[in-house]
Scaffold this motif. Structure first.
Motif, mmCIF file in Angstrom:
data_model
loop_
_atom_site.group_PDB
_atom_site.id
_atom_site.type_symbol
_atom_site.label_atom_id
_atom_site.label_comp_id
_atom_site.label_asym_id
_atom_site.label_seq_id
_atom_site.Cartn_x
_atom_site.Cartn_y
_atom_site.Cartn_z
ATOM 1 N N ILE A 1 -9.664 2.492 -4.581
ATOM 2 C CA ILE A 1 -8.347 2.678 -3.915
ATOM 3 C C ILE A 1 -9.010 2.939 -2.322
ATOM 4 O O ILE A 1 -10.049 2.598 -2.104
ATOM 5 N N CYS A 2 -8.111 3.215 -1.410
ATOM 6 C CA CYS A 2 -8.740 3.323 -0.064
ATOM 7 C C CYS A 2 -7.948 4.583 0.565
ATOM 8 O O CYS A 2 -7.317 5.084 0.090
ATOM 9 N N ILE B 1 0.831 -1.119 -0.092
ATOM 10 C CA ILE B 1 0.024 0.081 -0.034
ATOM 11 C C ILE B 1 0.820 1.419 -0.263
ATOM 12 O O ILE B 1 1.938 1.385 0.449
ATOM 13 N N ILE C 1 -1.600 -1.008 -3.662
ATOM 14 C CA ILE C 1 -2.861 -0.441 -3.284
ATOM 15 C C ILE C 1 -2.764 1.304 -3.098
ATOM 16 O O ILE C 1 -1.877 1.542 -2.339
ATOM 17 N N ARG D 1 -8.303 0.467 -10.463
ATOM 18 C CA ARG D 1 -8.837 -0.344 -9.167
ATOM 19 C C ARG D 1 -9.275 0.371 -8.201
ATOM 20 O O ARG D 1 -8.788 1.639 -7.944
ATOM 21 N N GLY E 1 -7.058 -5.996 -4.435
ATOM 22 C CA GLY E 1 -6.171 -4.827 -4.647
ATOM 23 C C GLY E 1 -4.786 -5.619 -4.813
ATOM 24 O O GLY E 1 -4.071 -4.819 -5.539
#
Lengths: 329, 329
Positions: free
Chosen positions: A172-173, A110, A150, A170, A324
Motif C-alpha cells: 500500500i502507499c 488510488i 491502490i 499488495r 499496484g
C-alpha cells in the motif's frame, strides 16, 4: 539530467487550468496523482470524471489521462503531463462493494480508506479512538487488491494503518505524509508505521504541505532533504517518493470543503486553527515550476547519487504503480 | 458450419443466470447486446454494472465482457459468450453531456435516445407528436459520435429517427424492430426509415418479440425469413442483423418496469393491453438453444447463401460494431 527523468508527484489538488498545466509541463513533471474527490459520493464522482474528460479534450496538447503504467511512458515520450486519479476518502464507493471495480474502470486508481474521520472502512487520524479495519473495510481491501486499486492510508489512524498493511495482499502507499521524527503531527507517521509499510513493499510520499513539515512554511530545502536522508537510513531509499500535497490557487471554500465536507455544522480547522484558518504560506523553494528540480538538486547536494535522487523523484512511484495497478480481475 | 460462425444477438434482456449462460453458449451465440438499464439513472446504472461485474467473476468459464470488437473474437476463440451493454433509454446520462463519455468508459456501448416516451433528447414512438431531436439531443449525438457510443433508435418516433440518421456523423442502428410492411405497429419501421437508415450505413436488427411480428406468437419461421428476404431486396443484405428482444424468464414486474418505469401512476400496457397484459407466448422455433441455428437454416431454405445467412446472423453486426465503437476521442 533532471529533464530526462520520469518525475512523479504522488499527490496534488491544484486549481486545474491551462496555465497550471503549462507550468507543470515546464517543471519536468511526467505524471501527477491528482485528487479527484474528497467527500463526493458515487454520482458526484462521475461529474468530477466528466470535468477531467473535458480538460483532457481541451488541453490535449499538454495533458493526458493515465489508465495504466504504460501511459506514463507515453506521457514522457509525448512530453505531456499524465494524470492518474485518486480519492482522498472512500465516499465514491458509498456502501457498495461492487463500486470498487466500477470506479477502478472509470479511472480511480488510488483510494484512501479514510479522510481524517471514521469511515465505513477504517479510522481516520483525527479520531480519538481507532477501532481498526471494519467488516466492510476487510472486504474492500480484498476487492481493491483484486482489481488493482491502490490503497492509500495518508489520512488514517495508526492501528487502522497497521492492520491494513497486514491485511492487504499488495503493498500500500502513504502518498502524502511525513515521518513524525521530523515533525510530530497527527497526520504524520511513526517509525513503526513506516517500517511496517516498507517491509511489505509499500511507499511513502513526502509531503511539501507546510503543516506536515519541520518549521512549517519556514522549512528549508536542506531541512526537507535531511528528513528524506534520515528516512532513507530507516527504511531504504527504494520506498521513498514525493507526494507534494500541492494545492495551488485554491480558494478558501475548497479548504473548507476538504476539512468539513458535509459532516460538520461547526467549522473544523483541520491542521490549522481559528486564528490560522487559511492556506499556509507556500515554500519559496517549492512554489514555481522549479520545485521538483530544486528537490532533486537538494538531494544530490546532501549526498544522494543521481540514481537515488531519481528513484525518489519518480522511479520508485513508477515501480510501485506498476505492481499496484495491474489487475488480477 | 453454423457453429464456426460469429453469431451476434443485437438485443436481449433475459433473466441472467448460469443456466441461461450455459444455454446461450450451447446455442452457438458469440456475443449479445444486453440491455443493462431501461429507466435507471446514472447512480443506479453503476449498480447494474456492478451486478454484471460479479456475473463475469462468478461465471468466467462461460461469459466475458466486450469492451472492444477484438473482444468478440476473443470470445469466439475461447468459446465463451461475450456481452456488450446498451441502455434502452438515455436515463444513464441524466441531463449531463459529460456522462456520455463517463458511461462509455464504464462499458455502455449503445444507447437509445428514447424509450417509447419523449426524452430529453428526442421523441419516442408512442408519443402523439414528434418534435424531433432536441437541443440537448443534438449535442449528445455529436458526443456519442466522438466517443464511439452507438445510437439506437428502436423505440423512437419517425421524425426523430430520420433527423438522427441525418445528424449523426456515424451510422446508427435500429437494434430490435421489424419493417411495418411485415407488421404495422408503432414500434416497427417504415420503408422511409429503413432506406434512410441503410443509405447512411446503418443496421436493422430483426426482432423476434411476438408483438413485432406478423401473426404474433403464431409467426412461423418461414414468415420470419420471408420478411428478412423482402427487407434484403429493399435495402441490401449487408444492413441486416438479428436483435431478438428475447426476455426469457423475466417476471411480470420486470415487464411493468419496462413499460411504466417511474413515470406512470396508471398501468401502461405498452404493446399489450389490459386483457393481454403479460409476456407474449414464445415462438416455438425461437425459445430454446436452437433458435439462432433455426433462423440460419431457415434463411438457407428460402434461398440465402451461407455467406448471406452468416452476415445476417452476425457478420453484419460485427462490421457495424467495429466502425461504431472505435473512439475518436
Amino acid at each position: 539530467m533532471f529533464k530526462q527523468r520520469i518525475v512523479i508527484d504522488g499527490l496534488q489538488y491544484c486549481n486545474w487550468n491551462r496555465e497550471y498545466f503549462q507550468s507543470l509541463k515546464d517543471s519536468g513533471v511526467t505524471a501527477v496523482h491528482a485528487t479527484i474527490v474528497y467527500h463526493e459520493n458515487a454520482r458526484e464522482t462521475l461529474s468530477r470524471f466528466a470535468e477531467w474528460n473535458l480538460r483532457f479534450e481541451q488541453h490535449a496538447d499538454l495533458i493526458m489521462p493515465i489508465y495504466s503504467v504504460a501511459d506514463i511512458e507515453v506521457a514522457k515520450v509525448q512530453n505531456k503531463v499524465g494524470f492518474l486519479f485518486g480519492a482522498q476518502n472512500c465516499s465514491p464507493i458509498e456502501d457498495e462493494i461492487g463500486l470498487v471495480e466500477v470506479m477502478r474502470r472509470q479511472g480511480l486508481m488510488i483510494m484512501q480508506l479514510t479522510y481524517n474521520n471514521q469511515s465505513l472502512l477504517a479510522t481516520g487520524c483525527y479520531e480519538q479512538h481507532d477501532a481498526g479495519v471494519t467488516r466492510f473495510g476487510r472486504q474492500v481491501i480484498e476487492e481493491m487488491n483484486r482489481v488493482g486499486m491502490i490503497i492509500d492510508m495518508s489520512h488514517s489512524a495508526e492501528r487502522s494503518t497497521l492492520e491494513t498493511i497486514d491485511l492487504s495482499a499488495r503493498p500500500i502507499c502513504i502518498s502524502h505524509a511525513n515521518p513524525t521524527f521530523a515533525h510530530d503531527a497527527l497526520r504524520n507517521k511513526s517509525n513503526i508505521v513506516l517500517k511496517a509499510l516498507t517491509q511489505r513493499g509499500g511507499l511513502l510520499g513526502f509531503s511539501l504541505y507546510p503543516f506536515h513539515l519541520p518549521n512549517g512554511s519556514q522549512c528549508t530545502l536542506d531541512d526537507f532533504c535531511q528528513m528524506v536522508a534520515r528516512a532513507a537510513e530507516l527504511v531504504g531509499v527504494e520506498h521513498l517518493g514525493i507526494g507534494s500535497d500541492l494545492c495551488l490557487n485554491q480558494p478558501q471554500h475548497v479548504l473548507e470543503w476538504m476539512r468539513n465536507g458535509r459532516w460538520s455544522k461547526v467549522m473544523d480547522y483541520g491542521e490549522g486553527s481559528q486564528g490560522n484558518a487559511g492556506w499556509p504560506d507556500a515554500l519559496p523553494w517549492f512554489c514555481g515550476s522549479g520545485g521538483m528540480e530544486n528537490i532533486y538538486n537538494g538531494l544530490l547536494n546532501i549526498g544522494f547519487s543521481e540514481q537515488e535522487a531519481g528513484r525518489i523523484l519518480g522511479d520508485n512511484w513508477f515501480e510501485f504503480l506498476k505492481q499496484g495497478l495491474e489487475s488480477k480481475a
